[in-house]
Design an enzyme around this catalytic site. Structure first.
Site, mmCIF file in Angstrom:
data_model
loop_
_atom_site.group_PDB
_atom_site.id
_atom_site.type_symbol
_atom_site.label_atom_id
_atom_site.label_comp_id
_atom_site.label_asym_id
_atom_site.label_seq_id
_atom_site.Cartn_x
_atom_site.Cartn_y
_atom_site.Cartn_z
ATOM 1 N N ASN A 234 0.852 -1.196 0.000
ATOM 2 C CA ASN A 234 0.000 0.000 0.000
ATOM 3 C C ASN A 234 0.885 1.243 0.000
ATOM 4 O O ASN A 234 2.110 1.146 0.020
ATOM 5 C CB ASN A 234 -0.958 -0.030 1.202
ATOM 6 C CG ASN A 234 -0.192 -0.116 2.505
ATOM 7 O OD1 ASN A 234 0.549 0.792 2.855
ATOM 8 N ND2 ASN A 234 -0.345 -1.228 3.217
ATOM 9 N N ASP A 303 -3.816 -6.444 5.018
ATOM 10 C CA ASP A 303 -4.794 -7.305 5.684
ATOM 11 C C ASP A 303 -4.770 -8.728 5.135
ATOM 12 O O ASP A 303 -5.111 -9.672 5.841
ATOM 13 C CB ASP A 303 -6.204 -6.715 5.522
ATOM 14 C CG ASP A 303 -6.345 -5.437 6.328
ATOM 15 O OD1 ASP A 303 -5.772 -5.383 7.434
ATOM 16 O OD2 ASP A 303 -6.989 -4.480 5.858
ATOM 17 N N LYS A 313 8.534 -16.682 -11.454
ATOM 18 C CA LYS A 313 7.799 -15.488 -11.871
ATOM 19 C C LYS A 313 6.510 -15.910 -12.600
ATOM 20 O O LYS A 313 6.552 -16.756 -13.494
ATOM 21 C CB LYS A 313 8.681 -14.651 -12.797
ATOM 22 C CG LYS A 313 8.089 -13.340 -13.169
ATOM 23 C CD LYS A 313 9.015 -12.549 -14.065
ATOM 24 C CE LYS A 313 8.261 -11.368 -14.626
ATOM 25 N NZ LYS A 313 8.967 -10.749 -15.735
ATOM 26 N N ASP A 330 -3.830 -9.971 12.830
ATOM 27 C CA ASP A 330 -3.999 -8.575 13.257
ATOM 28 C C ASP A 330 -3.022 -8.346 14.408
ATOM 29 O O ASP A 330 -3.229 -8.833 15.522
ATOM 30 C CB ASP A 330 -5.446 -8.303 13.680
ATOM 31 C CG ASP A 330 -5.682 -6.808 13.817
ATOM 32 O OD1 ASP A 330 -5.032 -6.183 14.678
ATOM 33 O OD2 ASP A 330 -6.483 -6.249 13.042
ATOM 34 N N PHE A 347 -4.155 3.280 15.092
ATOM 35 C CA PHE A 347 -4.525 4.296 14.109
ATOM 36 C C PHE A 347 -5.590 3.693 13.208
ATOM 37 O O PHE A 347 -5.566 2.483 12.968
ATOM 38 C CB PHE A 347 -3.305 4.677 13.248
ATOM 39 C CG PHE A 347 -2.478 5.781 13.840
ATOM 40 C CD1 PHE A 347 -1.706 5.564 14.972
ATOM 41 C CD2 PHE A 347 -2.481 7.058 13.274
ATOM 42 C CE1 PHE A 347 -0.951 6.573 15.532
ATOM 43 C CE2 PHE A 347 -1.737 8.082 13.824
ATOM 44 C CZ PHE A 347 -0.964 7.840 14.950
ATOM 45 N N LYS A 361 -13.194 0.107 15.805
ATOM 46 C CA LYS A 361 -11.863 -0.539 15.885
ATOM 47 C C LYS A 361 -11.287 -0.451 17.284
ATOM 48 O O LYS A 361 -10.631 -1.384 17.743
ATOM 49 C CB LYS A 361 -10.912 0.106 14.878
ATOM 50 C CG LYS A 361 -11.143 -0.444 13.501
ATOM 51 C CD LYS A 361 -10.230 0.100 12.456
ATOM 52 C CE LYS A 361 -10.710 -0.449 11.113
ATOM 53 N NZ LYS A 361 -10.092 0.172 9.984
ATOM 54 N N LYS A 365 -10.572 -4.091 18.753
ATOM 55 C CA LYS A 365 -9.157 -4.456 18.944
ATOM 56 C C LYS A 365 -8.723 -4.295 20.391
ATOM 57 O O LYS A 365 -7.573 -4.530 20.723
ATOM 58 C CB LYS A 365 -8.277 -3.614 18.012
ATOM 59 C CG LYS A 365 -8.561 -3.862 16.534
ATOM 60 C CD LYS A 365 -7.626 -3.079 15.627
ATOM 61 C CE LYS A 365 -8.050 -3.196 14.175
ATOM 62 N NZ LYS A 365 -7.000 -3.686 13.281
HETATM 63 O O1 C5P Z 1 -6.095 -1.827 9.064
HETATM 64 P P1 C5P Z 1 -6.912 -1.325 10.231
HETATM 65 O O2 C5P Z 1 -7.703 -0.105 9.915
HETATM 66 O O3 C5P Z 1 -7.683 -2.405 10.924
HETATM 67 O O4 C5P Z 1 -5.789 -0.791 11.253
HETATM 68 C C1 C5P Z 1 -6.135 -0.280 12.514
HETATM 69 C C2 C5P Z 1 -4.994 -0.477 13.460
HETATM 70 O O5 C5P Z 1 -4.651 -1.858 13.516
HETATM 71 C C3 C5P Z 1 -3.687 0.236 13.112
HETATM 72 O O6 C5P Z 1 -3.142 0.666 14.339
HETATM 73 C C4 C5P Z 1 -2.832 -0.853 12.489
HETATM 74 O O7 C5P Z 1 -1.442 -0.617 12.676
HETATM 75 C C5 C5P Z 1 -3.299 -2.084 13.216
HETATM 76 N N1 C5P Z 1 -3.236 -3.311 12.421
HETATM 77 C C6 C5P Z 1 -2.426 -4.344 12.811
HETATM 78 N N2 C5P Z 1 -2.409 -5.519 12.104
HETATM 79 C C7 C5P Z 1 -3.181 -5.680 11.022
HETATM 80 C C8 C5P Z 1 -4.038 -4.640 10.611
HETATM 81 C C9 C5P Z 1 -4.028 -3.453 11.321
HETATM 82 O O8 C5P Z 1 -1.685 -4.193 13.800
HETATM 83 N N3 C5P Z 1 -3.147 -6.809 10.349
#
Ligand code: C5P
Length: 422
Positions: A234, A303, A313, A330, A347, A361, A365
């Site tokens: 990304n 994700d 390749k 995550d 974030f 979130k 989380k």
């Molecule tokens: O991608 P998402 O919006 O869910 O990210 C929210 C938070 O979760 C961010 O702090 C990001 O660094 C964390 N995150 C993570 N591992 C992931 C996806 C997101 O630690 N696989």
């Protein structure tokens, strides 16, 4: 209970809602101390002094006069400081590693301990005839001397005149103490004990709001390989995480930065661990989160990753290509679910319903704080506007450059941490 005050000044809001930070934080955290050892018997105490300075969070580089090496070996000081000891002014090998001018610029404080009568006389006369005296002339850092000599030498009018001259030039005088001396005399001239010297050094610096705290910050994008030459990733630049890391160091914290691939210089005094994939990032976080006070997940972690990575390749033979993706771990949720997790900060970069997704979130989380922001404006930009979402309130942070906003975020984090630990 934190009152929501959208568009209000963050500082004002939190001053009303939270008490001031702990006053007892350690002001030597992240400080660079150049310890100059001159040739007196008290030099043996520098081993303990170095150990205690490092324990207080400082980094120590040792410079010894030739006479000092008669009292304690450079090897001892190297082992304790973890850095090569500097003795010679004209040493091409040492100059190649860190020149004397770099060393002079490196220091936040030059502490001469013990400072003999002769060494005090030399620096009072602005001599530059060895490495340590040259560094003192070349440095803009504060200088402190800890005299150590026989009581008659200390009382001598010449020594007193030299000391006065140094003090008039802004040099700090630590001690000397009174008491029994190595030569059998009793009186003033003993070097202060290492513990007192550490306290004196600490009193020269103001503690930062994060002094004594250890932060773990994830940064940048992750890359998930499709084949040996391609990956899914990304646009994350890592700028927000790197701004947080450098501002946290400036606020006295120890910082470990676990970073995906970015084109940014590592901020000074930050320990950076490079990773590529989400799994690498998780492994590094699991290895380093214990003992950390604060975890800030700024990384834009992919994700999903391809279920299989082609060893060859992938050829463009077909009209269309299907790649099966599987979910990545995550990272922030995994750390938050551990026993005794750090204070967890996330974030959420969203393109719509920013606050609703952010609140969701925070809850899902199990975070202590989350900064929600608009992904379209933020990625790769030097500025950010974010809303802090906390279980008991929300605060809008005005738009600003990422370093400025990082300072606001860290202030908020330190204040909320005080609350949770109270
Ligand atoms: O991608 P998402 O919006 O869910 O990210 C929210 C938070 O979760 C961010 O702090 C990001 O660094 C964390 N995150 C993570 N591992 C992931 C996806 C997101 O630690 N696989």
């Amino acid at each position: 209970m934190l009152k929501p005050r959208h568009a209000d000044s963050l500082a004002r809001c939190f001053l009303e809602n939270f008490p001031p930070p702990r006053p007892t934080m350690n002001s030597l955290s992240n400080k660079r101390i150049l310890l100059g050892i001159s040739g007196g018997i008290a030099a043996y105490k520098c081993a303990e002094l170095t150990r205690m300075l490092i324990k207080a969070g400082a980094t120590v580089q040792v410079v010894m006069t030739k006479a000092a090496t008669e009292f304690i070996t450079p090897l001892t000081m190297q082992a304790l400081s973890g850095n090569r000891v500097h003795v010679e002014l004209l040493d091409p090998e040492a100059e190649a590693a860190m020149s004397h001018i770099e060393l002079a610029r490196w220091a936040d404080l030059i502490l001469v301990a013990p400072a003999t009568a002769d060494f005090i006389a030399r620096i009072a006369n602005a001599r530059a005839d060895d490495l340590l005296s040259t560094l003192i002339l070349a440095s803009n850092a504060p200088i402190a001397v800890a005299p150590a000599m026989n009581q008659a030498m200390w009382a001598n009018a010449g020594t007193q005149a030299n000391v006065k001259q140094l003090e008039q030039r802004g040099c700090k005088l630590f001690g000397p103490a009174e008491g029994e001396q190595a030569c059998g005399d009793v009186g003033p001239g003993r070097m202060l004990e290492p513990e007192q010297l550490v306290q004196e050094c600490a009193s020269l610096f103001k503690p930062g709001i994060l002094s004594g705290l250890h932060l773990l910050i994830t940064a940048g994008p992750t890359r998930e390989a499709l084949d040996p030459v391609r990956f899914i990733s990304n646009h994350s630049s890592g700028k927000m995480a790197y701004a947080l890391a450098s501002e946290a160091v400036a606020a006295g914290a120890k910082v470990t930065l676990i970073s995906g691939p970015v084109a940014l210089a590592t901020p000074e005094r930050v320990t950076k661990i490079d990773v590529i994939t989400a799994q690498d990032m998780l492994d590094a976080c699991l290895q380093h989160y214990q003992g950390c006070d604060i975890f800030i997940g700024v990384a834009a972690v992919a994700d999903y990753r391809p279920e299989n990575i082609s060893s060859e390749k992938i050829k463009k033979s077909e009209a269309s290509l299907q790649i099966k993706l599987v979910k990545n771990p995550d990272i922030i949720s995994e750390i938050a679910a551990r026993d005794n997790p750090p204070f967890m900060v996330g974030f959420a970069a969203e393109t719509s319903n920013i606050l609703d997704f952010g609140r969701e979130k925070l809850r899902q989380k199990n975070l202590d704080l989350l900064f929600a922001n608009n992904a379209t404006d933020t990625f790769n930009s030097d500025s950010i506007a974010a809303t802090a979402i906390h279980p008991s309130g929300e605060v809008e942070l005005g738009e600003g450059n990422k370093n400025h906003v990082a300072r606001q975020m860290l202030k908020l984090i330190s204040e909320l941490l005080v609350q949770t630990r109270a």
